[in-house]
Design an enzyme around this catalytic site. Structure first.
Site, short mmCIF file in Angstrom:
data_model
loop_
_atom_site.label_atom_id
_atom_site.label_comp_id
_atom_site.label_asym_id
_atom_site.label_seq_id
_atom_site.Cartn_x
_atom_site.Cartn_y
_atom_site.Cartn_z
N LYS A 1 -14.01 35.34 9.92
CA LYS A 1 -12.71 35.04 9.84
C LYS A 1 -12.15 34.65 8.09
O LYS A 1 -10.96 35.04 7.80
CB LYS A 1 -12.10 34.00 10.56
CG LYS A 1 -11.92 34.77 12.11
CD LYS A 1 -11.08 33.72 13.15
CE LYS A 1 -10.79 34.38 14.26
NZ LYS A 1 -11.94 34.58 15.13
N GLU B 1 -0.68 30.80 13.70
CA GLU B 1 -1.06 30.20 15.41
C GLU B 1 -2.47 30.16 15.48
O GLU B 1 -3.15 30.92 14.74
CB GLU B 1 -0.16 31.06 16.35
CG GLU B 1 -1.11 32.40 16.61
CD GLU B 1 -1.07 33.35 15.53
OE1 GLU B 1 -0.06 33.20 14.52
OE2 GLU B 1 -2.03 34.16 15.33
N SER C 1 -20.62 38.39 14.52
CA SER C 1 -19.40 37.82 13.92
C SER C 1 -19.29 36.56 13.76
O SER C 1 -18.72 36.00 12.52
CB SER C 1 -18.10 38.40 14.57
OG SER C 1 -18.48 37.87 16.14
#
Ligand SMILES: *Cc1c(COP(=O)(O)O)cnc(C)c1O
Length: 405
Positions: A95, A117, A384
Site C-alpha cells: 500500500k 477512509e 502483497s
C-alpha cells in the site's frame, strides 16, 4: 498511439471498455478534474519521478526482492513457485507504493491535508505514514465497528499523528466510512485531497493507483529474468480492489504468453454474503463512483461480503480488472478461508515467511495450480503483505498444525 497496453488504457474519460468512468456528485467534478490535471502534468516530470524514486529506495525499502520458494515448490511437486516480496515494504505491504506517490501529488498541489477512509486500517496506516514523512495532516474516516475490531491499527494511526474520525452511521463499516470521507473532502477540497486506497473509485484513481503500483511489475520482470532467464508462465495475485494485482500485472501485460490470474476470496462458500468474489458472482453496476462488476443484494445495493482476509472483502472490483477479465487477458481463481489458512501456515513453516491472510489466498492458489504444471514451469506470486497483523486471529481460530507439512 503507442501500442503499449498501459499507454492506451484507460481512455481520456477514464474508461476501460465500458468499465470505470466517474459517477460523482456535481460538487466533486471540479476537485476531481483538478486531481486529473495535476497528475497528468506531473506524471512525466523528472522532479516527480526523481522524488518518488528517492523515497522508494531510501525510505520504503525498494526494490523488494523476488524469493524462490524452494521448500514450498518441493512440497507441491510441480511448477517452481517464486514470491515478489511486497511484505518487505515499510509498513509491511504494497500500500505504501501508492500512498507515498499520492502524498507527493498532494504536496505538488499545495494541499495541507490528506483525507481517506479505511476498512481494516491498512490503508489508513500507510497513508498516515506517508503524511508523517512529508509533513501533511492526515484524517482517516473509519466505521465504529472497524475501530473496535482493528484496535492496533487505530493506535498506529494515532501514534503516527493522524486524526481518526469514527463513523457511527448505518452499519458503521467501510461503506459509511467512504461516504463520511467524501463528505469531509467536499467541505475542504481547497486545502485537502482525497487519497483512495486501491484501483477503485472515480477516474483518475484507478489509473493513478495502477501507475503507482506498476513499479512492482516492472521490478519483477527484470528480477525474474535474473532467476530464470525467461518470463514466468503464470503471475498470481489476490484481488480485493485490485491494486497489488494490477501492480504486478502491469509488468507483464504486453507479454501475452504470461498468464495473469487474480484470486478472489471465496470465504465460507458461494452463497451471497459468505464471500467477496465480485468478478465470479457479480454483475455490472455503479458504486463508489465507478462502473464495474459488483455483488448486489436484491435491491441492487452493494451486497454484504465476507472474507477471512479483511483487506479483500470488497463488494466490487477495480474497473480495469473487470475489463481485463472480460477481454480474457486475465483470469480469475478462487480460494476459500480454509485454503488461505493452510497456505498461511505452509508458507510460515516451509519458507519462514508469515504472509498476510490476503496474500495467503494467492499463495494457496499457486500451490493448487503448481501441482498441475510441469517442473520446468514457473509461477510468480505477488506476496502483497506480511501477516503480523493476523497472527492472533489465526492462532485463536485455527490451531497451529503440528504436522511439519
Ligand atoms: C489492502 C490489501 C490487499 C487488497 O488490496 P488490493 O487493492 O486488492 O491489492 C491485499 N493484500 C494486502 C496485504 C493488503 O493490505
Amino acid at each position: 498511439m503507442s501500442d503499449s497496453y498501459l499507454d492506451a488504457h484507460p481512455d481520456e474519460n477514464g474508461f476501460f471498455g465500458k468499465f470505470g468512468g466517474s459517477f460523482i456528485p456535481p460538487m466533486l467534478e471540479v476537485p476531481f478534474a483538478e486531481i486529473t490535471k495535476a497528475y497528468n502534468d506531473i506524471k512525466n516530470s523528472p522532479e516527480f519521478i526523481e522524488e518518488l524514486k528517492y523515497v522508494r529506495k531510501h525510505f520504503q525499502g525498494r526494490p523488494t526482492p523476488i524469493s524462490f520458494a524452494k521448500n514450498l515448490t518441493e512440497h507441491c511437486g510441480g511448477a517452481k513457485i517464486y514470491l515478489k516480496r511486497e511484505d518487505l515494504n515499510h509498513t509491511g505491504a504494497h500500500k505504501l507504493n501508492h500512498c507515498m506517490a499520492e502524498v507527493i501529488l498532494a504536496k505538488h498541489l499545495g494541499k495541507k491535508k490528506v483525507i481517506a477512509e479505511t476498512g481494516a486500517g491498512q490503508h489508513g496506516v500507510a497513508l498516515a505514514t506517508a503524511a508523517a514523512y512529508f509533513g501533511l495532516e492526515c484524517e482517516i474516516h473509519m466505521g465504529e465497528v472497524d475501530v473496535e475490531k482493528e484496535h492496533p491499527n487505530v493506535v498506529r494511526m494515532k501514534i503516527l499523528g493522524a486524526k481518526v474520525v469514527t463513523v457511527t452511521d448505518g452499519l458503521k463499516t467501510l461503506k459509511e466510512a467512504v461516504d463520511s470521507a467524501f463528505g469531509a473532502y467536499i467541505q475542504e477540497y481547497e486545502e485537502a485531497i482525497y487519497c483512495i486506497g486501491s484501483v477503485v473509485g472515480p477516474h483518475p484513481f484507478p489509473m493513478m493507483v495502477r501507475d503507482f503500483q506498476s513499479v512492482v511489475g516492472f521490478e519483477a520482470k527484470e528480477q525474474f529474468k535474473e532467476h530464470e532467464n525467461k518470463l514466468p508462465d503464470s503471475v498470481v495475485a489476490c484481488v480485493g480492489g485490485g491494486s497489488n494485482a494490477m501492480g504486478i500485472f502491469a509488468g507483464f501485460i504486453d507479454d501475452k504468453e504470461v498468464g495473469l490470474v487474480g484470486v478472489e476470496p471465496l470465504g465460507r462458500g458461494s452463497k451471497l454474503g459468505d464471500h467477496a468474489a465480485s468478478l465470479t458472482y457479480g454483475e455490472e453496476g455503479v458504486m463508489h463512483g465507478f462502473n464495474s462488476i459488483m455483488l448486489k443484494d436484491k435491491d441492487g445495493e452493494p451486497a454484504p461480503v465476507y472474507s477471512i482476509g479483511s483487506g479483500i472483502d470488497y463488494p466490487s472490483v477495480g474497473p480495469e480488472q473487470a475489463y481485463l477479465n472480460e477481454t480474457g487477458r486475465t483470469t480469475v481463481g478462487l480460494c476459500d478461508d480454509k485454503e488461505a489458512v493452510n497456505a498461511f501456515y505452509a508458507l510460515s513453516q516451509l519458507e519462514g515467511i508469515i504472509p498476510a491472510l490476503e496474500s495467503a489466498h494467492a499463495v494457496a492458489y499457486a500451490m493448487k495450480i503448481a501441482k498441475t504444471m510441469d517442473k520446468d514451469q514457473t509461477i510468480l506470486v505477488n506476496l502483497s503483505g506480511r501477516g503480523d497483523k493476523d497472527i492472533d486471529f489465526v492462532v485463536d481460530n485455527h490451531p497451529i498444525p503440528n504436522a511439519k507439512f
